[in-house]
Structure formats: C-alpha cells, structure tokens
Design a protein around this motif. Structure first.
Motif, mmCIF file in Angstrom:
data_model
loop_
_atom_site.group_PDB
_atom_site.id
_atom_site.type_symbol
_atom_site.label_atom_id
_atom_site.label_comp_id
_atom_site.label_asym_id
_atom_site.label_seq_id
_atom_site.Cartn_x
_atom_site.Cartn_y
_atom_site.Cartn_z
ATOM 1 N N THR A 1 -4.583 -3.824 13.107
ATOM 2 C CA THR A 1 -3.381 -4.172 13.871
ATOM 3 C C THR A 1 -2.119 -3.745 13.134
ATOM 4 O O THR A 1 -1.154 -3.253 13.736
ATOM 5 C CB THR A 1 -3.346 -5.680 14.142
ATOM 6 N N ASP A 2 -2.132 -3.907 11.819
ATOM 7 C CA ASP A 2 -0.950 -3.593 11.016
ATOM 8 C C ASP A 2 -0.633 -2.095 11.040
ATOM 9 O O ASP A 2 0.516 -1.692 11.227
ATOM 10 C CB ASP A 2 -1.172 -4.074 9.581
ATOM 11 N N VAL A 3 -1.647 -1.242 10.837
ATOM 12 C CA VAL A 3 -1.379 0.200 10.798
ATOM 13 C C VAL A 3 -1.104 0.753 12.189
ATOM 14 O O VAL A 3 -0.499 1.819 12.328
ATOM 15 C CB VAL A 3 -2.552 0.972 10.145
ATOM 16 N N LYS B 1 -6.994 -3.742 -3.595
ATOM 17 C CA LYS B 1 -6.460 -3.628 -2.237
ATOM 18 C C LYS B 1 -7.557 -3.300 -1.230
ATOM 19 O O LYS B 1 -7.557 -3.816 -0.108
ATOM 20 C CB LYS B 1 -5.360 -2.568 -2.214
ATOM 21 N N VAL B 2 -8.487 -2.445 -1.620
ATOM 22 C CA VAL B 2 -9.608 -2.112 -0.744
ATOM 23 C C VAL B 2 -10.433 -3.365 -0.440
ATOM 24 O O VAL B 2 -10.856 -3.594 0.707
ATOM 25 C CB VAL B 2 -10.492 -1.017 -1.374
ATOM 26 N N ILE C 1 0.852 -1.180 0.000
ATOM 27 C CA ILE C 1 0.000 0.000 0.000
ATOM 28 C C ILE C 1 0.890 1.233 0.000
ATOM 29 O O ILE C 1 1.751 1.374 0.872
ATOM 30 C CB ILE C 1 -0.938 0.006 1.223
ATOM 31 N N ASP C 2 0.688 2.124 -0.970
ATOM 32 C CA ASP C 2 1.543 3.302 -1.098
ATOM 33 C C ASP C 2 1.282 4.315 0.000
ATOM 34 O O ASP C 2 2.212 4.875 0.577
ATOM 35 C CB ASP C 2 1.335 3.955 -2.471
ATOM 36 N N LEU C 3 0.005 4.580 0.297
ATOM 37 C CA LEU C 3 -0.335 5.620 1.258
ATOM 38 C C LEU C 3 -1.658 5.292 1.930
ATOM 39 O O LEU C 3 -2.614 4.894 1.267
ATOM 40 C CB LEU C 3 -0.442 6.975 0.549
ATOM 41 N N ILE D 1 -7.296 4.508 0.995
ATOM 42 C CA ILE D 1 -6.189 3.687 0.510
ATOM 43 C C ILE D 1 -5.769 4.282 -0.825
ATOM 44 O O ILE D 1 -6.554 4.330 -1.771
ATOM 45 C CB ILE D 1 -6.608 2.216 0.344
ATOM 46 N N VAL D 2 -4.537 4.773 -0.889
ATOM 47 C CA VAL D 2 -4.101 5.584 -2.020
ATOM 48 C C VAL D 2 -3.056 4.837 -2.845
ATOM 49 O O VAL D 2 -2.049 4.359 -2.306
ATOM 50 C CB VAL D 2 -3.522 6.933 -1.535
ATOM 51 N N GLU D 3 -3.312 4.742 -4.131
ATOM 52 C CA GLU D 3 -2.332 4.218 -5.085
ATOM 53 C C GLU D 3 -1.620 5.418 -5.704
ATOM 54 O O GLU D 3 -2.259 6.295 -6.299
ATOM 55 C CB GLU D 3 -3.025 3.394 -6.165
#
Length: 205
Positions: free
Chosen positions: A66-68, A53-54, A9-11, A21-23
C-alpha cells in the motif's frame, strides 16, 4: 505500521516480481589502512541495516504494498524481497557482505541498460578499434531471473577476481644472525581470456 518499527528506505527497485530494498551509502574512497577499515565498517553496517529493513517488510508485506502504491509502484502478491547495498566507491564492490550484494551506480546502470560493452584500444590516442557486447537478458522474465546472480557477482569484475594471487616478498636482513622476514602481498593481474581483437575487429581494411 502501528506495531512495527519506522524505517527509512533509500531506494526500492522492482524487477518483475523481485523487489530490491537498497541501502545507499555516499562515502569517500579509502586511501590508507585506517580509511579502509572505516570503509569496511560502513559497508558491513549498511548490510545489517538493509537486512533489518527487509525483515520488517516481510512482516508487514500488505502495508508495504500500500505504501509504495502511493509512488506509482504496483507490486504483485507473490513478490520476493532482496537486500542490496549501493555505494559511491569502487572499494568493496562485487564482494557480498553476509549474503548481501554490494554494487556501485555503474554496475546497477549496466544491468538496467541490459548489456555490457567491452572496448579494445591501442596506442596513445585511446581510439576504440574493437568492440564486444554481452547481452544480459532478452526480456523481463530473464531480467528478473538473472538480477540476483548479476548483483552478487558482477561479470565485469570476474577477470579481476580471477587475477588475484598471493606473492611472497623477501625482506633481506642485515646479516645471517637475524631471522629473515617475509611479506605476503596480494596482487592482481586481470585475466582477460580471449583477446578482444581476436573476437571482433572493426578496424577498416
């Protein structure tokens, strides 16, 4: 996730309960027909990527939270996920692809700043003599509520979209026996609405 697909994930941008969720695509501004086609293909591909990705994040929401959190981002349980494409060029900005907004860094930064500023200049010195500010939101709740609409249709581009119209250009034939072709082009005459000087004029008396 163990059962999912690994995604880069870029951003990740959080505005209230909305998570974008930004590409991100760094590409060159197209200068000819072939480059425009390649640019379009890249943007469409970016929209497909971020939608995929979304969908993965929707399926594994708890693991994503949990990841972020490792990066200091605390998300509420009721967060919603929005796709977004961020590109380095002006071409295609403001035109959503399959429902995915396409913006550039300037449009993103303006929203994070919370306001748009218009300047009126006159003459060769490019000195600003009138100014108009548009407040995009007053608090965090409004920022969350207005974000999707802003990214989908950036207000600073509206005058250009409103000014797009078709124009028929005749191509004159060498004689009357030859059929007369026409070329249809698109031109843009920005619709500025009320003149900025008529709204606010900061020139000294």
């Amino acid at each position: 996730p163990v059962q999912g697909v690994a995604e880069e994930i870029d951003l990740v941008l959080s505005i209230g309960t909305r998570v974008f969720i930004v590409e991100v695509k760094c590409i060159l501004e197209p200068t000819d027909a072939n480059a425009i086609a390649m640019h379009h293909r890249t943007v469409v591909g970016a929209a497909d990527q971020v939608q995929r990705k979304v969908a993965e994040i929707q399926e594994y929401r708890e693991i994503f939270v949990t990841d972020v959190l490792r990066h200091g981002m605390v998300l509420p349980e009721n967060f919603t996920i929005e796709p977004l494409v961020l590109i380095s060029t002006c071409t295609h900005v403001g035109v959503p692809v399959n429902g995915v907004p396409v913006i550039d860094e300037l449009i993103l930064n303006r929203y994070l700043m919370g306001e748009l500023e218009e300047l009126a200049v006159r003459g060769g010195e490019l000195v600003a003599h009138a100014r108009r500010t548009t407040i995009l939101y007053a608090d965090g709740l409004e920022a969350e509520a207005h974000a999707v609409a802003y990214f989908s249709s950036p207000p600073q581009l509206k005058r250009y979209f409103d000014g797009v119209s078709g124009r028929v250009v005749p191509i004159y034939s060498v004689d009357d026996a030859v059929w007369k072709p026409l070329m249809i082009t698109l031109e843009c005459k920005p619709q500025a609405g009320a003149r900025l000087e008529e709204v606010i004029d900061e020139r000294p008396a």
